[in-house]
Design an enzyme around this catalytic site. Structure first.
Site, PDB file in Angstrom:
ATOM      1  N   SER A 229       7.611  29.326  -4.810  1.00 25.31           N
ATOM      2  CA  SER A 229       6.291  29.811  -5.212  1.00 25.31           C
ATOM      3  C   SER A 229       5.490  28.730  -5.934  1.00 25.31           C
ATOM      4  O   SER A 229       6.051  27.828  -6.567  1.00 25.31           O
ATOM      5  CB  SER A 229       6.430  31.028  -6.119  1.00 25.31           C
ATOM      6  OG  SER A 229       6.891  30.646  -7.407  1.00 25.31           O
ATOM      7  N   THR A 230       4.189  28.854  -5.846  1.00 17.65           N
ATOM      8  CA  THR A 230       3.307  27.893  -6.508  1.00 17.65           C
ATOM      9  C   THR A 230       3.481  27.936  -8.022  1.00 17.65           C
ATOM     10  O   THR A 230       3.480  26.886  -8.690  1.00 17.65           O
ATOM     11  CB  THR A 230       1.848  28.175  -6.130  1.00 17.65           C
ATOM     12  OG1 THR A 230       1.680  27.940  -4.717  1.00 17.65           O
ATOM     13  CG2 THR A 230       0.886  27.258  -6.885  1.00 17.65           C
ATOM     14  N   GLU A 231       3.649  29.125  -8.591  1.00 14.81           N
ATOM     15  CA  GLU A 231       3.801  29.236 -10.038  1.00 14.81           C
ATOM     16  C   GLU A 231       5.064  28.533 -10.525  1.00 14.81           C
ATOM     17  O   GLU A 231       5.042  27.827 -11.532  1.00 14.81           O
ATOM     18  CB  GLU A 231       3.802  30.710 -10.460  1.00 14.81           C
ATOM     19  CG  GLU A 231       2.447  31.378 -10.362  1.00 14.81           C
ATOM     20  CD  GLU A 231       1.347  30.586 -11.056  1.00 14.81           C
ATOM     21  OE1 GLU A 231       1.533  30.239 -12.249  1.00 14.81           O
ATOM     22  OE2 GLU A 231       0.318  30.300 -10.425  1.00 14.81           O
ATOM     23  N   GLY A 233       6.521  26.123  -8.927  1.00 12.72           N
ATOM     24  CA  GLY A 233       6.251  24.706  -8.697  1.00 12.72           C
ATOM     25  C   GLY A 233       5.494  24.067  -9.843  1.00 12.72           C
ATOM     26  O   GLY A 233       5.789  22.944 -10.264  1.00 12.72           O
ATOM     27  N   GLU A 250       6.943  21.995  -1.378  1.00  9.19           N
ATOM     28  CA  GLU A 250       6.313  22.888  -0.414  1.00  9.19           C
ATOM     29  C   GLU A 250       6.200  24.244  -1.095  1.00  9.19           C
ATOM     30  O   GLU A 250       7.208  24.900  -1.376  1.00  9.19           O
ATOM     31  CB  GLU A 250       7.147  23.008   0.865  1.00  9.19           C
ATOM     32  CG  GLU A 250       6.501  23.904   1.906  1.00  9.19           C
ATOM     33  CD  GLU A 250       7.317  24.014   3.181  1.00  9.19           C
ATOM     34  OE1 GLU A 250       7.334  25.102   3.787  1.00  9.19           O
ATOM     35  OE2 GLU A 250       7.944  23.001   3.566  1.00  9.19           O
ATOM     36  N   CYS A 285       6.671  30.827   4.536  1.00  9.49           N
ATOM     37  CA  CYS A 285       5.526  30.262   3.806  1.00  9.49           C
ATOM     38  C   CYS A 285       4.348  30.013   4.740  1.00  9.49           C
ATOM     39  O   CYS A 285       3.199  30.253   4.376  1.00  9.49           O
ATOM     40  CB  CYS A 285       5.935  28.954   3.128  1.00  9.49           C
ATOM     41  SG  CYS A 285       7.214  29.125   1.884  1.00  9.49           S
TER      42      CYS A 285
END
Length: 481
Positions: A229-231, A233, A250, A285
Site C-alpha cells: 500500500s501507498t501508506e 510505502g 511498487e 495492483c
C-alpha cells in the site's frame, strides 16, 4: 485429502539454516476458513538482526563471486524448481485463493524470471564508455544487503522479480513474506537458497511493523524493495531516510481504462476487459479499477460486461471449473463489502452477477460475486478508492479533454489503458496520462520479463528498466582517465 504441512511451515531461514520457531500463527485457506494450510513463524527482533548479520557477512564474499558462477547457481536452481511446480500449485491455491490456472502461471513465471535474469546479467554488467573532454568509463557494482518486503496478493512473482536481480548483481537479501500467504513462496525459496552460499538468502516472517522497522532503520541494509500500500510505502520511506537507503517501490493503483467511441468491443475485447478487472478476484495492483466510456458506447459496454460477468463461476480455486476464487483475507473481504454497501447507500446502481460454484460451502470462505457499479461520479468513494476486489465502476465521458482530466484525478499512477482503433490517438492520450505504463486495447502485464515500468505519482519509486530490475540493486560509478 489435505496434504501434510510443507517443510517450511513455522520456520524461518538464517545463514542457510531453517529454524523451527517457538512462536507461530496459522495460515488459513480463504476458500475454507476452517482449514489450516500451515503455520508461519513469528520472528523476534533478534531474529531479524541475525538475518541482517548473516546477509552482511555473506555479502563480502558473494559480491566477489564471478558472474558466470552466479548465473550458473541461478540456472541450477531454476531447473530444480521446474520439478516441484506441480506439487506446489495446490499449496499456493490453498493459501492464496487464486484459481489453478492463475496459480500455475505464477509459479512458472518464477522460473522464467530466473532464467532470463541469468542471461541478462552479462549484458547488464558491461562497462559503458562516455565520450567527452575526458574518457569516462561507467561501471556497476552491488550495494550490499537488500530488504525485500512483499505482499500477499502475488507473492511469488513479485518476490522473484526482486530477489533474482538482487542476488545476481552481487547483493544478499533478507526476504519478509506476507503473513497471510508465505508458504508456497518459502517452499520455492527453500529450493533456491540451497544453490547459493549460506546467508545470500535469508527469510524472516511475522510482524510487518516490527520487521519493517528493523530492516528500514538498520544501516547495514542498503536497499529496500517494497510492494504494498501507498501508506505503508510512505512509512518505509520515512524510516529509511535516516540511513539514506535506495528505495524501490511498487505501491497502490487506481488504474483507468478509457474506451473511445471507435473501440471494437467484440468477444475477445470484452474478455480482455474482464480479465483486466477480475484476475485474482481483482486483487492486483495494476488491475482495471475504473472504466471511462464514451457516452455513445456507454450502455453497450455496461451491457456486454454485465453479460460477461454473468458467466463467471466463483468458487474454491482448487476446483478446475472455478474461474475466480475468494478474496484472500477477512480484512480485504470486509473492506470491499463495505465499499459496495456504501455505494448502494449513496444511490449507486450495483449489479452483482455470476455463478456460485458450490452454494452449500459459500459462507465458509471469503467468496464474492463480481459487481458492476453505475450511477456514480468522479467523487464517489468507489471510484476514488483502490478497491482490490471484484467490483468495477463505469462512468461516461463526452470529450478527450474531459476523460484525461478524470483519469488523472487521483494520487495514483500505476497503469492505464486506451481502447481505440486509432493507434496515433492512443499514443497521444498515453502521453497525457499519469501512469507508469499505458496499454493499447488491453490491460495486462509486460510479457518481456526484461521490462518493468514502475508507477508515477504515489504509485511507486524508481524508473523503467530494461535489465530485469538489476539497476534497482546496484550503483554506477565513473572511472575518469
Amino acid at each position: 485429502m489435505i496434504s501434510a504441512e510443507p517443510f517450511v511451515s513455522g520456520k524461518y531461514l538464517i545463514d542457510g539454516n531453517w529454524v523451527d520457531a517457538k512462536d507461530k500463527t496459522t495460515v488459513i485457506n480463504p476458500a475454507n476458513i476452517n482449514e489450516v494450510v500451515g503455520h508461519v513463524a513469528l520472528c523476534s527482533e533478534q531474529d531479524v538482526q541475525n538475518a541482517i548479520e548473516s546477509s552482511e557477512r555473506a555479502y563480502h564474499s558473494w559480491k566477489r563471486t564471478p558472474l558466470e558462477e552466479r548465473a550458473e547457481c541461478m540456472r541450477a536452481a531454476a531447473e530444480e524448481l521446474k520439478k516441484i511446480i506441480e506439487e506446489n500449485v495446490s499449496l499456493y491455491v490453498r493459501e492464496n485463493g487464486k484459481v489453478l490456472v492463475e496459480a500455475k502461471k505464477d509459479l512458472l513465471r518464477c522460473v522464467d524470471i530466473m532464467l532470463q535474469g541469468a542471461d541478462e546479467i552479462f549484458e547488464w554488467s558491461k562497462a559503458e564508455s562516455l565520450q567527452g573532454p575526458q574518457k569516462v568509463i561507467v561501471r556497476k557494482r552491488p550495494r550490499g544487503v537488500a530488504a525485500i518486503i512483499m505482499p500477499w496478493n502475488s507473492p511469488l512473482i513479485l518476490t522473484f522479480k526482486r530477489v533474482v536481480p538482487a542476488i545476481l548483481t552481487g547483493n544478499t537479501v533478507v526476504v519478509k513474506p506476507a503473513t497471510n500467504c508465505p508458504l508456497a513462496l518459502m517452499a520455492f525459496l527453500h529450493v533456491v537458497e540451497s544453490h547459493f552460499p549460506p546467508g545470500v538468502i535469508n527469510v524472516v516472517t511475522g510482524s510487518g511493523a516490527m520487521i519493517g522497522d528493523v530492516l528500514c532503520t538498520d544501516p547495514r541494509v542498503r536497499t529496500v524493495a517494497f510492494v504494498g500500500s501507498t501508506e505503508t510505502g510512505k512509512d518505509i520511506i520515512r524510516k529509511s531516510a535516516s540511513t539514506v537507503k535506495k528505495i524501490y517501490m511498487e505501491l497502490g493503483g487506481n488504474d483507468p481504462a478509457i474506451i473511445l467511441d471507435d473501440a471494437i468491443l467484440d468477444e475477445k475485447a470484452i474478455t480482455r476487459l474482464r480479465m483486466g478487472i477480475l484476475k485474482a478476484a481483482g486483487q492486483v495492483c495494476s488491475a482495471i479499477k475504473r472504466i471511462y466510456v464514451h457516452e455513445s458506447r456507454y450502455e453497450e459496454v455496461v451491457g456486454k460486461l454485465t453479460k460477461e460477468f454473468q458467466h463467471i463461476y466463483v468458487g474454491n480455486g482448487i476446483q478446475p471449473d472455478s474461474m475466480m476464487g475468494p478474496l484472500n483475507n477477512k480484512n480485504q473481504f470486509d473492506y470491499v463489502t463495505g465499499l459496495i454497501q456504501h455505494a448502494k447507500d449513496s444511490g449507486a446502481n450495483v449489479k452483482t452477477v455470476g455463478i456460485k460454484l458450490d452454494p452449500d460451502t459459500w459462507d465458509q470462505g471469503y467468496f464474492m460475486l463480481p459487481s458492476i457499479v453505475t450511477g456514480v461520479n468522479q467523487q464517489s468513494e468507489i471510484v476514488r478508492a483502490e478497491q482490490f476486489g471484484p467490483v468495477i465502476p463505469i462512468l461516461p465521458f463526452k470529450t478527450i479533454e474531459e476523460v484525461v482530466e478524470m483519469a488523472n484525478d487521483t494520487e495514483y499512477g500505476l497503469r492505464a489503458s486506451v481502447w481505440t482503433e486509432n493507434e496515433d490517438l492512443a499514443i497521444l492520450l498515453a502521453d497525457q496520462l499519469d501512469a507508469g505504463a499505458v496499454f493499447h486495447n488491453n490491460h495486462t502485464i509486460f510479457q518481456d520479463l526484461h521490462l518493468d515500468f514502475p508507477g508515477a505519482k504515489e504509485s511507486g519509486l524508481s524508473r523503467e528498466t530494461r535489465h530485469c530490475g538489476m539497476e534497482y540493486f546496484s550503483d554506477s560509478y565513473g572511472f575518469a582517465n
